[in-house]
Design an enzyme around this catalytic site. Structure first.
Site, PDB file in Angstrom:
ATOM      1  N   HIS A 124       0.832  -1.207   0.000  1.00  0.00           N
ATOM      2  CA  HIS A 124       0.000   0.000   0.000  1.00  0.00           C
ATOM      3  C   HIS A 124       0.867   1.258   0.000  1.00  0.00           C
ATOM      4  O   HIS A 124       0.542   2.242  -0.674  1.00  0.00           O
ATOM      5  CB  HIS A 124      -0.915   0.011   1.230  1.00  0.00           C
ATOM      6  CG  HIS A 124      -2.153  -0.815   1.079  1.00  0.00           C
ATOM      7  ND1 HIS A 124      -3.186  -0.480   0.230  1.00  0.00           N
ATOM      8  CD2 HIS A 124      -2.533  -1.972   1.685  1.00  0.00           C
ATOM      9  CE1 HIS A 124      -4.151  -1.384   0.315  1.00  0.00           C
ATOM     10  NE2 HIS A 124      -3.775  -2.306   1.191  1.00  0.00           N
ATOM     11  N   ASP A 168      -7.354  -2.281  -1.962  1.00  0.00           N
ATOM     12  CA  ASP A 168      -8.390  -3.052  -1.287  1.00  0.00           C
ATOM     13  C   ASP A 168      -9.702  -2.741  -1.995  1.00  0.00           C
ATOM     14  O   ASP A 168     -10.072  -1.561  -2.154  1.00  0.00           O
ATOM     15  CB  ASP A 168      -8.498  -2.667   0.187  1.00  0.00           C
ATOM     16  CG  ASP A 168      -7.259  -3.059   0.984  1.00  0.00           C
ATOM     17  OD1 ASP A 168      -6.473  -3.891   0.485  1.00  0.00           O
ATOM     18  OD2 ASP A 168      -7.084  -2.529   2.095  1.00  0.00           O
ATOM     19  N   GLU A 182      -6.133 -12.197   2.605  1.00  0.00           N
ATOM     20  CA  GLU A 182      -7.143 -11.144   2.494  1.00  0.00           C
ATOM     21  C   GLU A 182      -7.749 -11.194   1.093  1.00  0.00           C
ATOM     22  O   GLU A 182      -7.088 -10.828   0.117  1.00  0.00           O
ATOM     23  CB  GLU A 182      -6.517  -9.762   2.722  1.00  0.00           C
ATOM     24  CG  GLU A 182      -5.867  -9.584   4.083  1.00  0.00           C
ATOM     25  CD  GLU A 182      -5.171  -8.239   4.227  1.00  0.00           C
ATOM     26  OE1 GLU A 182      -5.078  -7.749   5.363  1.00  0.00           O
ATOM     27  OE2 GLU A 182      -4.721  -7.674   3.193  1.00  0.00           O
ATOM     28  N   HIS A 189      -7.414  -7.850  -1.020  1.00  0.00           N
ATOM     29  CA  HIS A 189      -6.135  -7.164  -1.244  1.00  0.00           C
ATOM     30  C   HIS A 189      -5.464  -7.690  -2.512  1.00  0.00           C
ATOM     31  O   HIS A 189      -5.111  -8.870  -2.605  1.00  0.00           O
ATOM     32  CB  HIS A 189      -5.219  -7.383  -0.035  1.00  0.00           C
ATOM     33  CG  HIS A 189      -3.851  -6.774  -0.188  1.00  0.00           C
ATOM     34  ND1 HIS A 189      -3.455  -5.656   0.516  1.00  0.00           N
ATOM     35  CD2 HIS A 189      -2.785  -7.120  -0.957  1.00  0.00           C
ATOM     36  CE1 HIS A 189      -2.207  -5.350   0.185  1.00  0.00           C
ATOM     37  NE2 HIS A 189      -1.781  -6.223  -0.713  1.00  0.00           N
TER      38      HIS A 189
END
Length: 468
Positions: free
Chosen positions: A367, A374, A435, A438
């Site tokens: 990120h 996301d 995740e 992600h």
């Protein structure tokens, strides 16, 4: 990820029929939550050396052979990968076929091909040996491939472990239970999850033992099919290997070099408002409103391509992109403190590894490089769809259901994750398997997952004023 060893009675010489049976087992594996299914040695033709020697052209295949179309289509329809073993048509000067494992990915495309390197006695008269190690990465896990007699050479699993593989997959036609039991020793000796897909029925070496199964790195068996040669028909032996995922805290991720390409961060709100960006996300009171609405230009371009690939009636909803390094450090420190309080017996290394399931270590955070996003699926008018958990649900909050290939999802949630994954993978992004929301491109994790020599994006500070 759940992996499955498939054991079924293949019909000698019937490639099309055996492929259809394999396709059915891929579908069954998907229904049971598996992300990968492995078949026995020469399952495409049965282990019948005399028949293969008599018709090497007719009983050998390339990965795109039309007779294998049902398998590829089943992988594509279910999002399950498959390791399919059979006589592989030679591609070099040696006209003999090989004993080949074709690995089809969840999109039905070929991930890799492995040709058995160590041939057993009479196999040498029919087949040519391979020369390269079998390796592939799927769902954040590094896999090694081996075939039957390969496993008699200790250097094969030793090299797999040295290469960073966490799961060892063997296709075989072993004839006795004692030989099968050695896989537990192999797992323990090299610290690997091990799966064996063994044959059943009677082949050229005699009757096969069946007993396909899975072993933990401790050597403990966790799943086993019935004994051969007749077995119990078609069976799947399943094992959960989620703890083999390469996490962000793994030294292999930090070891990936970065060659910053200088690509700019762009504001999704103005560059692609159709992605329904929510620029208020992840500010956490840090005075960085709008920072999370930014992405590297190349990532945004790929998101737009993924959006075009979605079925009618669905679209992407962008939630968070860029995260300033200071905010990333705060998130990582806070989550680590929560884990340390819940597990006072854990040392710092274990806390760091566990924390990286949900928040990346700041020094390698995708990120903070602007390479990660996301996101989720929504309906065309912005309505929610069932993804199994809320976006940003931690492993503790979700009971592990936040993992992309979590086994206990509803069929609808699993199907929606499969749709999201297919569109984003097709556009060149990779998922962080802990995740489902992600995805990234150009960062260190992307480079490791795809085999790129270096990452394209390193950590960036957003230019003053750009966050508004």
């Amino acid at each position: 990820m759940i992996i499955a060893a498939a054991q079924f009675p293949s019909v000698p010489g019937d490639i099309a029929g055996n492929a259809a049976r394999m396709a059915g087992l891929v579908t069954e594996a998907a229904e049971r939550g598996a992300g990968l299914v492995v078949f026995a040695e020469l399952a495409l033709t049965h282990y019948d050396l005399s028949a293969i020697a008599a018709d090497p052209a007719g009983l050998s295949v390339l990965p795109d052979d039309p007779r294998l179309t049902p398998i590829r289509e089943a992988c594509r329809a279910t999002g399950v990968a498959a390791v399919v073993n059979g006589p592989g048509r030679g591609t070099g000067d040696d006209a003999r076929p090989t004993i080949a494992s074709f690995v089809y990915g969840p999109d039905g495309d070929l991930l890799t091909r492995y040709d058995k390197r160590h041939l057993f006695e009479t196999e040498n008269a029919v087949f040519a040996p391979g020369s390269a190690h079998g390796r592939f990465t799927l769902g954040g896990i590094r896999f090694a491939l081996a075939t039957c007699f390969d496993n008699s050479f200790p250097e094969v699993p030793k090299q797999a472990a040295a290469d960073g593989c966490r799961v060892y997959l063997s296709s075989a036609f072993h004839g006795d239970a004692e030989r099968v039991a050695r896989y537990g020793e192999l797992a323990r000796a090299h610290g690997l999850h091990v799966l064996l897909a063994n044959g059943i029925g009677v082949g050229s070496p005699g009757p096969a033992a069946g007993l396909s199964g899975c072993w933990l790195p401790s050597g403990e068996p966790v799943a086993a099919a019935s004994a051969g040669p007749d077995g119990a028909g078609a069976e799947l032996a399943l094992s959960d290997v989620r703890d083999a995922i390469t996490l962000m805290a793994d030294p292999a991720v930090a070891a990936v070099p970065v060659r910053e390409c200088g690509e700019p961060l762009v504001d999704v709100r103005t560059a692609a408002p159709g992605l329904l960006a929510d620029g208020s996300a992840a500010t956490d009171g840090a005075g960085l409103d709008g920072a999370s609405a930014h992405l590297r230009e190349g990532v945004l371009r790929r998101l737009l391509a993924a959006q075009e690939a979605l079925p009618e009636g669905l679209r992407l909803r962008f939630v968070e992109g860029y995260r300033p390094p200071a905010l990333q450090r705060r998130y990582f420190t806070r989550y680590g403190a929560e884990l340390r309080a819940a597990h006072p017996d854990w040392d710092d290394a274990r806390v760091r590894r566990a924390a990286s399931r949900f928040v990346s270590p700041p020094e390698i955070a995708p990120h903070s490089a602007g390479g990660a996003v996301d996101l989720t699926l929504v309906t065309a008018d912005g309505g929610n769809v069932d993804m199994g958990t809320p976006l940003d649900a931690s492993p503790e909050e979700s009971g592990g259901a936040c993992y992309t290939s979590a086994p206990d999802l509803t069929p609808k949630a699993r199907a929606n994750r499969r749709i999201l994954s297919a569109a984003l993978r097709g556009a060149g992004l990779v998922n962080y398997p802990t995740e489902w929301w992600h995805w990234s491109y150009g960062d260190r994790y992307w480079a490791l997952a795809t085999g790129a020599e270096h990452a394209l994006y390193g950590p960036r500070e957003l230019a003053a004023g750009a966050e508004r």
